[in-house]
Design a protein around this motif. Sequence first.
Motif, PDB file in Angstrom:
ATOM      1  N   SER A  64       0.845  -1.199   0.000  1.00  0.00           N
ATOM      2  CA  SER A  64       0.000   0.000   0.000  1.00  0.00           C
ATOM      3  C   SER A  64       0.882   1.253   0.000  1.00  0.00           C
ATOM      4  N   GLU A  65       0.255   2.400  -0.162  1.00  0.00           N
ATOM      5  CA  GLU A  65       0.985   3.662  -0.244  1.00  0.00           C
ATOM      6  C   GLU A  65       1.708   3.995   1.059  1.00  0.00           C
ATOM      7  N   SER A  66       1.221   3.450   2.161  1.00  0.00           N
ATOM      8  CA  SER A  66       1.782   3.792   3.477  1.00  0.00           C
ATOM      9  C   SER A  66       2.865   2.827   3.941  1.00  0.00           C
ATOM     10  N   GLU A  67       3.263   1.884   3.093  1.00  0.00           N
ATOM     11  CA  GLU A  67       4.190   0.830   3.507  1.00  0.00           C
ATOM     12  C   GLU A  67       5.476   1.400   4.098  1.00  0.00           C
ATOM     13  N   GLU A  68       6.072   2.374   3.429  1.00  0.00           N
ATOM     14  CA  GLU A  68       7.332   2.941   3.914  1.00  0.00           C
ATOM     15  C   GLU A  68       7.155   3.688   5.227  1.00  0.00           C
ATOM     16  N   ASP A  69       6.008   4.306   5.417  1.00  0.00           N
ATOM     17  CA  ASP A  69       5.767   5.105   6.621  1.00  0.00           C
ATOM     18  C   ASP A  69       5.546   4.245   7.867  1.00  0.00           C
ATOM     19  N   PHE A  70       5.110   2.996   7.671  1.00  0.00           N
ATOM     20  CA  PHE A  70       4.838   2.121   8.814  1.00  0.00           C
ATOM     21  C   PHE A  70       5.832   0.971   8.947  1.00  0.00           C
ATOM     22  N   GLY A  71       6.709   0.810   7.961  1.00  0.00           N
ATOM     23  CA  GLY A  71       7.643  -0.310   8.001  1.00  0.00           C
ATOM     24  C   GLY A  71       8.609  -0.234   9.173  1.00  0.00           C
ATOM     25  N   ASN A  72       8.748  -1.356   9.899  1.00  0.00           N
ATOM     26  CA  ASN A  72       9.691  -1.487  11.030  1.00  0.00           C
ATOM     27  C   ASN A  72       9.467  -0.462  12.134  1.00  0.00           C
ATOM     28  N   LEU A  73       8.260   0.041  12.255  1.00  0.00           N
ATOM     29  CA  LEU A  73       7.976   1.051  13.285  1.00  0.00           C
ATOM     30  C   LEU A  73       8.199   0.514  14.695  1.00  0.00           C
ATOM     31  N   PHE A  74       7.950  -0.773  14.896  1.00  0.00           N
ATOM     32  CA  PHE A  74       8.055  -1.343  16.243  1.00  0.00           C
ATOM     33  C   PHE A  74       9.339  -2.153  16.423  1.00  0.00           C
ATOM     34  N   SER A  75      10.335  -1.912  15.580  1.00  0.00           N
ATOM     35  CA  SER A  75      11.556  -2.727  15.626  1.00  0.00           C
ATOM     36  C   SER A  75      12.335  -2.571  16.936  1.00  0.00           C
ATOM     37  N   ASP A  76      12.107  -1.477  17.654  1.00  0.00           N
ATOM     38  CA  ASP A  76      12.829  -1.258  18.917  1.00  0.00           C
ATOM     39  C   ASP A  76      12.101  -1.856  20.126  1.00  0.00           C
ATOM     40  N   LEU A  77      10.914  -2.426  19.901  1.00  0.00           N
ATOM     41  CA  LEU A  77      10.166  -3.047  21.002  1.00  0.00           C
ATOM     42  C   LEU A  77      10.483  -4.545  21.035  1.00  0.00           C
ATOM     43  N   ASP A  78      11.600  -4.886  21.622  1.00  0.00           N
ATOM     44  CA  ASP A  78      12.023  -6.286  21.713  1.00  0.00           C
ATOM     45  C   ASP A  78      11.370  -6.929  22.938  1.00  0.00           C
ATOM     46  N   LEU A  79      10.312  -7.697  22.702  1.00  0.00           N
ATOM     47  CA  LEU A  79       9.568  -8.305  23.810  1.00  0.00           C
ATOM     48  C   LEU A  79      10.273  -9.540  24.369  1.00  0.00           C
ATOM     49  N   THR A  80      11.378  -9.939  23.741  1.00  0.00           N
ATOM     50  CA  THR A  80      12.144 -11.078  24.267  1.00  0.00           C
ATOM     51  C   THR A  80      13.333 -10.614  25.107  1.00  0.00           C
ATOM     52  N   SER A  81      13.533  -9.298  25.210  1.00  0.00           N
ATOM     53  CA  SER A  81      14.711  -8.759  25.896  1.00  0.00           C
ATOM     54  C   SER A  81      14.727  -9.118  27.378  1.00  0.00           C
ATOM     55  N   HIS A  82      15.922  -9.491  27.859  1.00  0.00           N
ATOM     56  CA  HIS A  82      16.091  -9.803  29.281  1.00  0.00           C
ATOM     57  C   HIS A  82      15.885  -8.565  30.147  1.00  0.00           C
ATOM     58  N   LYS A  83      15.918  -7.378  29.524  1.00  0.00           N
ATOM     59  CA  LYS A  83      15.736  -6.142  30.287  1.00  0.00           C
ATOM     60  C   LYS A  83      14.323  -6.040  30.861  1.00  0.00           C
ATOM     61  N   LEU A  84      13.402  -6.779  30.270  1.00  0.00           N
ATOM     62  CA  LEU A  84      12.019  -6.764  30.760  1.00  0.00           C
ATOM     63  C   LEU A  84      11.824  -7.712  31.945  1.00  0.00           C
TER      64      LEU A  84
END
Length: 520
Positions: free
Chosen positions: A129-149
């Motif tokens: 879609s037209e918005s693909e670039e605007d939303f791509g990898n937006l949540f890449s910094d939310l690592d839910l497997t991180s030991h920091k959690l």
Amino acid sequence: MAAEQKHKLEQQLWNIANTLRGKMDADDFRDYILGFIFYKYLSTKMDLYANEILKPDGLTFQEIEGHPDEAALMEEIKQLALDKLGYFLQPSELFSQLAKRGNGGGKHNFILGDLAAVLTHIEQSTMGSESEEDFGNLFSDLDLTSHKLGKSENDKNELIVKVLVHLDEIDFDLENTDSDVLGDAYEYLIGKFASGAGKKAGEFYTPQQVSSVLAQLVTVGKDKLKSVYDPTCGSGSLLLRVAKEVNDVSAFYGQEMNPTTYNLCRMNMIMHDVHYKRFDIKNEDTLERPQHYDMRFEAIVANPPFSANWSASPLHMNDERFSAYGKLAPSSKADFAFVQHMVHQLDDNGTMAIVLPHGVLFRGGAEGHIRQYLIKDKNYLDAVIGLPANIFYGTSIPTCVLVLKKKRSHPKDILFIDASQYFEKVKTQNMLRSEDIDKIISTYENRLVEEKYSHVALLSELADNDYNLNIPRYVDTFEEEDAVNLAAVTTELRELAVVSKTTDAAIAEFCTELGIETPF
């Protein structure tokens, strides 16, 4: 009322952010909390829009799962949502549904896998879609497997559920389209994170007071803009501040090298209800790989990294941004490279304002050559404004703002403003007050001359100073000290001498009585 609502929301969000604070460092808990707030925002917008579409059918978004026409209704809503919102979420993927599942019966059920899948699906829903670039990898910094959690998966899940449940209890009031309370609260959080981030803060945030100065400078005499551009846009706060100074901005453009900050900028745009078709933010090195090279912008603002390193490759001498100057900015100080880049992107009717360290005003060599070319050969420099020291997070150095135009209303002179002594000290930071900002803008707009504050210098004055822009050369802030009354000082010294003799005699007498030597 809006101010009270905004303050309440800011405090609620900051309190939730502190749930994560003890578990990780500032950068990490910033990324998690802002990411979760963004997810809730997208969910709420999706739910409201779907309900609006379904209203004529007497249905709500939650009711179409299991409906006989579920497939057709879902596909129709998806296509409309992709155009209107830029993304799609199913009813079961909404923030409120995950928060409820995670806190089922007051007990923390495991939802980490579901949450990771939903965040991935938000990005995947835009593919093609037209918005693909605007939303791509937006949540890449939310690592839910991180030991920091947390150490165990259950620990991680418990913390995330706690945050989601607390956020779910807050009303974002998105039905009120006249208010940008949530967007402002999001900005507030970014600012709070910046205040504790030290030197790193400059990578993603320009203090609102400085943003306000730059935004007002580039919008003087205008109530709408075709475009605004920031070549080092960080979290986008500076771009969004420009929008507050006019009735309408048709399009926002920016470039940001740091991937995490790039994600934050796109989230910030969307959270301020800037439609995905109205912004174009790129993740690349602006000086080495400019992404908007052939475009020209009506307003350009920037707070680039001060005296950053860059390649200064001889190949850049074939680049239109730099070739006409005959010299490149030093590899250890990219300040003028950013200026040259912005001048290249500036439209003929545009204004640019850039914050830089004071060294750009007087350093010689290649920088002096570039400075002279901008003034003598092109006559683009419109104003030089000195700001107070210690107004940026992570550095206490004094800074300045250069304002440049390709078509100036006052081509025979340059305005100098020394605003360095106009501020309020708040804890360890200096802050520009609203009256300080108003004074700068009024002086610039009306080209006012005020003793010890501003001066309009003819181009001949700059030539006489060999194009050195050091502000004290043009704005005399020297304060003459009070005259010393030498007769009074002499009388005082004589009186002190008499007192001293009397004191010495008394000490000598005591020493004699005690049978010890006198100290003199």
